[in-house]
Write a protein that holds these residues in place. Sequence first.
Motif, PDB file in Angstrom:
ATOM      1  N   ARG A  69      -3.840  59.406  60.534  1.00 32.47           N
ATOM      2  CA  ARG A  69      -5.208  59.934  60.648  1.00 32.47           C
ATOM      3  C   ARG A  69      -5.690  59.909  62.096  1.00 32.47           C
ATOM      4  N   LYS A  70      -5.264  58.898  62.841  1.00 29.10           N
ATOM      5  CA  LYS A  70      -5.618  58.839  64.262  1.00 29.10           C
ATOM      6  C   LYS A  70      -4.886  59.927  65.041  1.00 29.10           C
ATOM      7  N   SER A  73      -6.354  63.349  64.510  1.00 25.61           N
ATOM      8  CA  SER A  73      -7.690  63.479  65.086  1.00 25.61           C
ATOM      9  C   SER A  73      -7.719  63.399  66.606  1.00 25.61           C
ATOM     10  N   THR A 142     -12.036  65.676  63.124  1.00 23.42           N
ATOM     11  CA  THR A 142     -12.639  64.409  63.555  1.00 23.42           C
ATOM     12  C   THR A 142     -13.827  64.061  62.654  1.00 23.42           C
ATOM     13  N   PRO A 144     -16.807  62.185  61.100  1.00 22.82           N
ATOM     14  CA  PRO A 144     -17.639  61.099  61.617  1.00 22.82           C
ATOM     15  C   PRO A 144     -17.426  59.809  60.817  1.00 22.82           C
ATOM     16  N   PRO A 145     -17.686  58.650  61.424  1.00 19.20           N
ATOM     17  CA  PRO A 145     -17.582  57.384  60.692  1.00 19.20           C
ATOM     18  C   PRO A 145     -18.502  57.374  59.476  1.00 19.20           C
ATOM     19  N   ARG A 201     -10.131  61.350  56.581  1.00 15.73           N
ATOM     20  CA  ARG A 201     -11.373  60.667  56.893  1.00 15.73           C
ATOM     21  C   ARG A 201     -11.230  59.981  58.245  1.00 15.73           C
ATOM     22  N   ASN A 202     -12.310  59.419  58.751  1.00 20.48           N
ATOM     23  CA  ASN A 202     -12.291  58.764  60.054  1.00 20.48           C
ATOM     24  C   ASN A 202     -11.209  57.693  60.077  1.00 20.48           C
ATOM     25  N   LYS A 204     -10.790  55.014  61.642  1.00 21.06           N
ATOM     26  CA  LYS A 204     -11.177  53.616  61.799  1.00 21.06           C
ATOM     27  C   LYS A 204     -11.604  52.982  60.479  1.00 21.06           C
ATOM     28  N   GLU A 205     -11.697  53.780  59.445  1.00 20.63           N
ATOM     29  CA  GLU A 205     -12.131  53.255  58.145  1.00 20.63           C
ATOM     30  C   GLU A 205     -10.944  52.871  57.261  1.00 20.63           C
TER      31      GLU A 205
END
Length: 205
Positions: A69-70, A73, A142, A144-145, A201-202, A204-205
Amino acid sequence: MVRMKPLVTYFLAVGLTAVAVQEGVSAQMCTFDLLDKKDSQFCRGKLEIIYPELGDVGCTYIPACNQYRKLISNEWKSPTVRYRKANENKEYVLIMVDPDAPSRATPKYRFWRHWLVSNIKGADLKNGNLQGNVLSDYLRPTPPPKSGFHRYQFLIFEQPAHQTIALSLEESASPGSWEMESFVEKFELGVPVASTQFLTRNFKE
């Protein structure tokens, strides 16, 4: 009698078309979950969207493992887009949008335009060698969180012969809140010959 726009009719038809899916396709120690029945119905025409390491992500969730996911993005460039049924004597238009901006629950900025290419030769599209007139540069997904999963949708349209496709100055000013249906109607693109989507999804989640 109310006459519906062709693109609206297409989306309604998609919602009524069942697509057979397999559960949990695995590769490289990751589980690539295919979309649920509702979201998988958008995938029609065997349009391939190919990213490094992942392969064809059409009709799947981007997995969290291996920082995929990173990568999708932040690092990877535009995917390879291939439509093997493309007619070599025709030209096509590619649209990539996020209908879930800023979130699927409150999509007040839909459709967020992520990529728009016209005058794609059928032979190039058939071979995954995407060339054409880039009207909107590729924007990486990308989300959003804390906005949940976003759908990233790809649509392929046949471009009418001798039709010049262009964005207005207002459309060019911002990719958000794009009136995609009006654009499709304006240039008489009709309904997509193929479409697919992936969800992510973001990271970082």
